[in-house]
Design an enzyme around this catalytic site. Structure first.
Site, PDB file in Angstrom:
ATOM      1  N   LYS A  80       0.774  -1.233  -0.057  1.00  0.00           N
ATOM      2  CA  LYS A  80      -0.173   0.019  -0.176  1.00  0.00           C
ATOM      3  C   LYS A  80       0.870   1.200  -0.025  1.00  0.00           C
ATOM      4  O   LYS A  80       1.911   1.317   0.589  1.00  0.00           O
ATOM      5  CB  LYS A  80      -0.909  -0.045   1.467  1.00  0.00           C
ATOM      6  CG  LYS A  80      -2.059   0.781   1.121  1.00  0.00           C
ATOM      7  CD  LYS A  80      -3.122   0.200   0.562  1.00  0.00           C
ATOM      8  CE  LYS A  80      -4.715   0.796   0.383  1.00  0.00           C
ATOM      9  NZ  LYS A  80      -5.703   0.052   0.063  1.00  0.00           N
ATOM     10  N   GLY A 188     -21.143   6.355   3.839  1.00  0.00           N
ATOM     11  CA  GLY A 188     -19.803   6.706   2.881  1.00  0.00           C
ATOM     12  C   GLY A 188     -20.596   6.652   1.529  1.00  0.00           C
ATOM     13  O   GLY A 188     -20.785   5.040   0.823  1.00  0.00           O
ATOM     14  N   ARG A 216     -23.935  14.563  -1.109  1.00  0.00           N
ATOM     15  CA  ARG A 216     -24.133  12.887  -1.480  1.00  0.00           C
ATOM     16  C   ARG A 216     -25.234  12.477  -0.686  1.00  0.00           C
ATOM     17  O   ARG A 216     -25.783  11.608  -1.518  1.00  0.00           O
ATOM     18  CB  ARG A 216     -22.647  12.249  -1.172  1.00  0.00           C
ATOM     19  CG  ARG A 216     -21.366  13.021  -1.824  1.00  0.00           C
ATOM     20  CD  ARG A 216     -20.281  11.679  -2.042  1.00  0.00           C
ATOM     21  NE  ARG A 216     -19.007  12.414  -3.096  1.00  0.00           N
ATOM     22  CZ  ARG A 216     -18.132  12.157  -2.986  1.00  0.00           C
ATOM     23  NH1 ARG A 216     -17.689  11.177  -2.331  1.00  0.00           N
ATOM     24  NH2 ARG A 216     -17.477  12.339  -4.240  1.00  0.00           N
TER      25      ARG A 216
HETATM   26  P1  NAI Z   1     -14.439   7.457  -1.837  1.00  0.00           P
HETATM   27  O1  NAI Z   1     -13.360   8.421  -1.440  1.00  0.00           O
HETATM   28  O2  NAI Z   1     -14.825   7.555  -3.382  1.00  0.00           O
HETATM   29  O3  NAI Z   1     -15.575   7.601  -0.922  1.00  0.00           O
HETATM   30  C1  NAI Z   1     -15.566   7.552   0.551  1.00  0.00           C
HETATM   31  C2  NAI Z   1     -17.074   8.618   0.956  1.00  0.00           C
HETATM   32  O4  NAI Z   1     -16.833   8.270   2.482  1.00  0.00           O
HETATM   33  C3  NAI Z   1     -16.873   9.920   0.503  1.00  0.00           C
HETATM   34  O5  NAI Z   1     -18.287  10.158  -0.084  1.00  0.00           O
HETATM   35  C4  NAI Z   1     -16.712  10.470   1.809  1.00  0.00           C
HETATM   36  O6  NAI Z   1     -17.336  11.941   1.863  1.00  0.00           O
HETATM   37  C5  NAI Z   1     -17.158   9.669   2.989  1.00  0.00           C
HETATM   38  N1  NAI Z   1     -16.924   9.869   4.285  1.00  0.00           N
HETATM   39  C6  NAI Z   1     -15.807  10.227   4.931  1.00  0.00           C
HETATM   40  N2  NAI Z   1     -15.601   9.846   5.944  1.00  0.00           N
HETATM   41  C7  NAI Z   1     -17.045   9.590   6.427  1.00  0.00           C
HETATM   42  C8  NAI Z   1     -17.599   9.641   7.585  1.00  0.00           C
HETATM   43  N3  NAI Z   1     -16.895   9.500   8.872  1.00  0.00           N
HETATM   44  N4  NAI Z   1     -18.787   9.306   7.767  1.00  0.00           N
HETATM   45  C9  NAI Z   1     -19.467   9.078   6.426  1.00  0.00           C
HETATM   46  N5  NAI Z   1     -19.136   9.588   5.246  1.00  0.00           N
HETATM   47  C10 NAI Z   1     -17.725   9.479   5.213  1.00  0.00           C
HETATM   48  O7  NAI Z   1     -13.809   5.847  -1.515  1.00  0.00           O
HETATM   49  P2  NAI Z   1     -14.218   4.499  -2.246  1.00  0.00           P
HETATM   50  O8  NAI Z   1     -13.350   4.570  -3.434  1.00  0.00           O
HETATM   51  O9  NAI Z   1     -15.847   4.570  -2.099  1.00  0.00           O
HETATM   52  O10 NAI Z   1     -13.800   3.689  -1.003  1.00  0.00           O
HETATM   53  C11 NAI Z   1     -14.472   3.525   0.382  1.00  0.00           C
HETATM   54  C12 NAI Z   1     -13.955   2.576   1.154  1.00  0.00           C
HETATM   55  O11 NAI Z   1     -13.968   1.316   0.587  1.00  0.00           O
HETATM   56  C13 NAI Z   1     -12.426   2.848   1.509  1.00  0.00           C
HETATM   57  O12 NAI Z   1     -12.214   2.561   2.670  1.00  0.00           O
HETATM   58  C14 NAI Z   1     -11.619   2.124   0.511  1.00  0.00           C
HETATM   59  O13 NAI Z   1     -10.210   2.096   0.987  1.00  0.00           O
HETATM   60  C15 NAI Z   1     -12.278   0.745   0.370  1.00  0.00           C
HETATM   61  N6  NAI Z   1     -11.957  -0.006  -0.767  1.00  0.00           N
HETATM   62  C16 NAI Z   1     -12.053   0.804  -1.904  1.00  0.00           C
HETATM   63  C17 NAI Z   1     -11.985  -0.072  -3.100  1.00  0.00           C
HETATM   64  C18 NAI Z   1     -12.455   0.628  -4.285  1.00  0.00           C
HETATM   65  O14 NAI Z   1     -12.243  -0.294  -5.280  1.00  0.00           O
HETATM   66  N7  NAI Z   1     -12.532   1.832  -4.608  1.00  0.00           N
HETATM   67  C19 NAI Z   1     -11.513  -1.438  -2.828  1.00  0.00           C
HETATM   68  C20 NAI Z   1     -11.547  -1.917  -1.549  1.00  0.00           C
HETATM   69  C21 NAI Z   1     -11.752  -1.163  -0.412  1.00  0.00           C
HETATM   70  N1  PHE Z   2      -7.438   0.122  -3.225  1.00  0.00           N
HETATM   71  C1  PHE Z   2      -8.313  -1.084  -3.658  1.00  0.00           C
HETATM   72  C2  PHE Z   2      -8.363  -2.034  -2.406  1.00  0.00           C
HETATM   73  O1  PHE Z   2      -8.162  -1.781  -1.506  1.00  0.00           O
HETATM   74  C3  PHE Z   2      -8.176  -1.498  -4.960  1.00  0.00           C
HETATM   75  C4  PHE Z   2      -6.828  -2.259  -5.241  1.00  0.00           C
HETATM   76  C5  PHE Z   2      -6.438  -3.458  -5.371  1.00  0.00           C
HETATM   77  C6  PHE Z   2      -5.768  -1.082  -5.973  1.00  0.00           C
HETATM   78  C7  PHE Z   2      -5.228  -4.024  -5.747  1.00  0.00           C
HETATM   79  C8  PHE Z   2      -4.636  -1.691  -6.183  1.00  0.00           C
HETATM   80  C9  PHE Z   2      -4.378  -3.211  -6.146  1.00  0.00           C
HETATM   81  O2  PHE Z   2      -8.544  -2.917  -2.795  1.00  0.00           O
END
Ligand code: NAI
Ligand code: PHE
Length: 355
Positions: A80, A188, A216
């Site tokens: 990471k 979120g 949002r």
């Molecule tokens: P993002 O940054 O697009 O969305 C996060 C959302 O959470 C935002 O709308 C933000 O305003 C909101 N937020 C932040 N703090 C908050 C709180 N205390 N209460 C309520 N809402 C809050 O991130 P994304 O890509 O949607 O990822 C979400 C989570 O999933 C993260 O923890 C990320 O590490 C995890 N994740 C994401 C993956 C992906 O493919 N994008 C893959 C695996 C895990």
């Molecule tokens: N950040 C995402 C996760 O935590 C997506 C990701 C997967 C990015 C694997 C890079 C490699 O799963």
């Protein structure tokens, strides 16, 4: 947190910490394990209270990636990166941000393929396109540049498969993972959470949403969701809580009173301490370990970019997250352990078999 406390208790392979005087940003790359293949995991860019906190986050997240890859059966290790921004992204300006991305890409390149990055909180597919100008060790470029795009839609699909499995394990709904009429609270509404919310609403769930960004939540409310204050998420009665914001939502104190039957979401490292899993299990709350539920993004990126899978294959493998969660729940029952412990044991077996 300070580095002297964090690193001695971490069992990873490498942690690099660099400072760029020109932008004022710090760069942390943590390679936890290359046992199953080259390490991979996204780049998280945000403001941190201290560099020590960023190192703590990067090392914890890298370890979670090792387990995620192992449980998902992917031939990759865990890593990471964290970029400690000197100010929120919106205040940085595009030139400074581009320089930050270039410095990060140079650092990734120096590792020579030991670590491949991808999108995470604070970085997008467009940012991956910029990194790719400097290093090939990047997943998740935009479709416009020939990449597979971010893994967020696949992550959401996998999370929803985990929600359905968790609901069935909790004896809710029709017993087959149907969520019609169940209250699902999505915390979120970002790239993943917004899609999880859509999938839940399409399947007939009663949707509750919370986001620190009121726009949002308002958008979801316009589609019929009930808005919950971000500070009330862990006190709001629901059937399934889907944490899709940042990690650390559930500590032992929260676990003692969490008013839901199941927890299944996307956020990495949802449990703030190990005891929280025990308390949830004791209270009969089905907990879908985050690294099981949120593997869809990794399946998408590694499947498309390393294994040459079609989109259909990615979808099929992502939906298997539901079966994996059922297996983890069955192991937890058989051995009288938590689902978190059962999923760790599954990962440990795969890591040992590969040794
Ligand atoms: P993002 O940054 O697009 O969305 C996060 C959302 O959470 C935002 O709308 C933000 O305003 C909101 N937020 C932040 N703090 C908050 C709180 N205390 N209460 C309520 N809402 C809050 O991130 P994304 O890509 O949607 O990822 C979400 C989570 O999933 C993260 O923890 C990320 O590490 C995890 N994740 C994401 C993956 C992906 O493919 N994008 C893959 C695996 C895990
Ligand atoms: N950040 C995402 C996760 O935590 C997506 C990701 C997967 C990015 C694997 C890079 C490699 O799963």
């Amino acid at each position: 947190m300070d580095i002297e406390t964090v690193l001695p208790s971490w069992d990873g392979e490498l942690c690099s910490v660099l400072f760029d005087r020109e932008t004022g940003a710090w760069f942390v790359i943590a390679v936890h394990s290359t046992r199953l293949g080259p390490a991979s995991g996204g780049t998280r860019a945000m403001v941190y209270p201290s560099v020590g906190d960023a190192v703590a986050d990067a090392t914890r997240l890298a370890a979670a990636m090792t387990i995620k890859m192992a449980v998902a059966g992917l031939p990759m290790g865990g890593g990471k990166s964290v970029i400690v921004l000197p100010a929120p992204r919106a205040a940085l300006g595009d030139d400074r941000w581009r320089r930050i991305l270039r410095v990060h890409a140079e650092n990734v390149q120096k590792l020579g393929g030991t670590y491949t990055t991808g999108p995470d909180i604070g970085t997008s597919s467009a940012d991956m396109d910029v990194l790719r100008e400097t290093t090939p060790f990047v997943f998740g470029r935009s479709a416009a540049t020939g990449g597979p795009g971010s893994g967020a839609p696949a992550t959401a699909l996998g999370v929803f498969a985990a929600v359905r499995a968790a609901v069935a394990e909790a004896g809710l709904g029709d017993g087959n993972g149907g969520v019609a009429g169940l209250r699902i609270l999505v915390q979120g509404l970002g790239a993943v959470g917004a899609r999880v919310a859509e999938l839940a609403a399409e399947a007939g769930a009663e949707l509750l949403v919370a986001d620190v960004d009121p726009e949002r939540s308002a958008a979801a409310a316009a589609q019929g969701a009930r808005v919950v204050s971000p500070t009330e998420v862990t006190r709001t009665r629901c059937d399934v809580l889907a944490p899709c914001a940042t990690g650390g939502l559930i500590d032992v104190r929260v676990a003692r009173t969490l008013p839901c039957a199941a927890v299944a979401g996307a956020a990495n490292n949802q449990l703030a301490d190990a005891e929280a899993a025990l308390v949830l299990a004791r209270r009969g709350i089905v907990y879908a370990p985050d690294f099981v539920a949120n593997a869809g993004g990794a399946i998408h990126l590694v499947g498309r970019e390393v294994l040459g899978w079609t989109e259909d294959q990615v979808v099929r493998r992502t939906l298997q997250i539901g079966q994996t969660l059922h297996r983890v729940c069955a192991d937890a029952r058989t051995y009288g352990i938590t689902t978190e412990q059962a999923a760790h044991a599954l990962a440990a077996r795969r890591l040992t078999d590969a040794a």
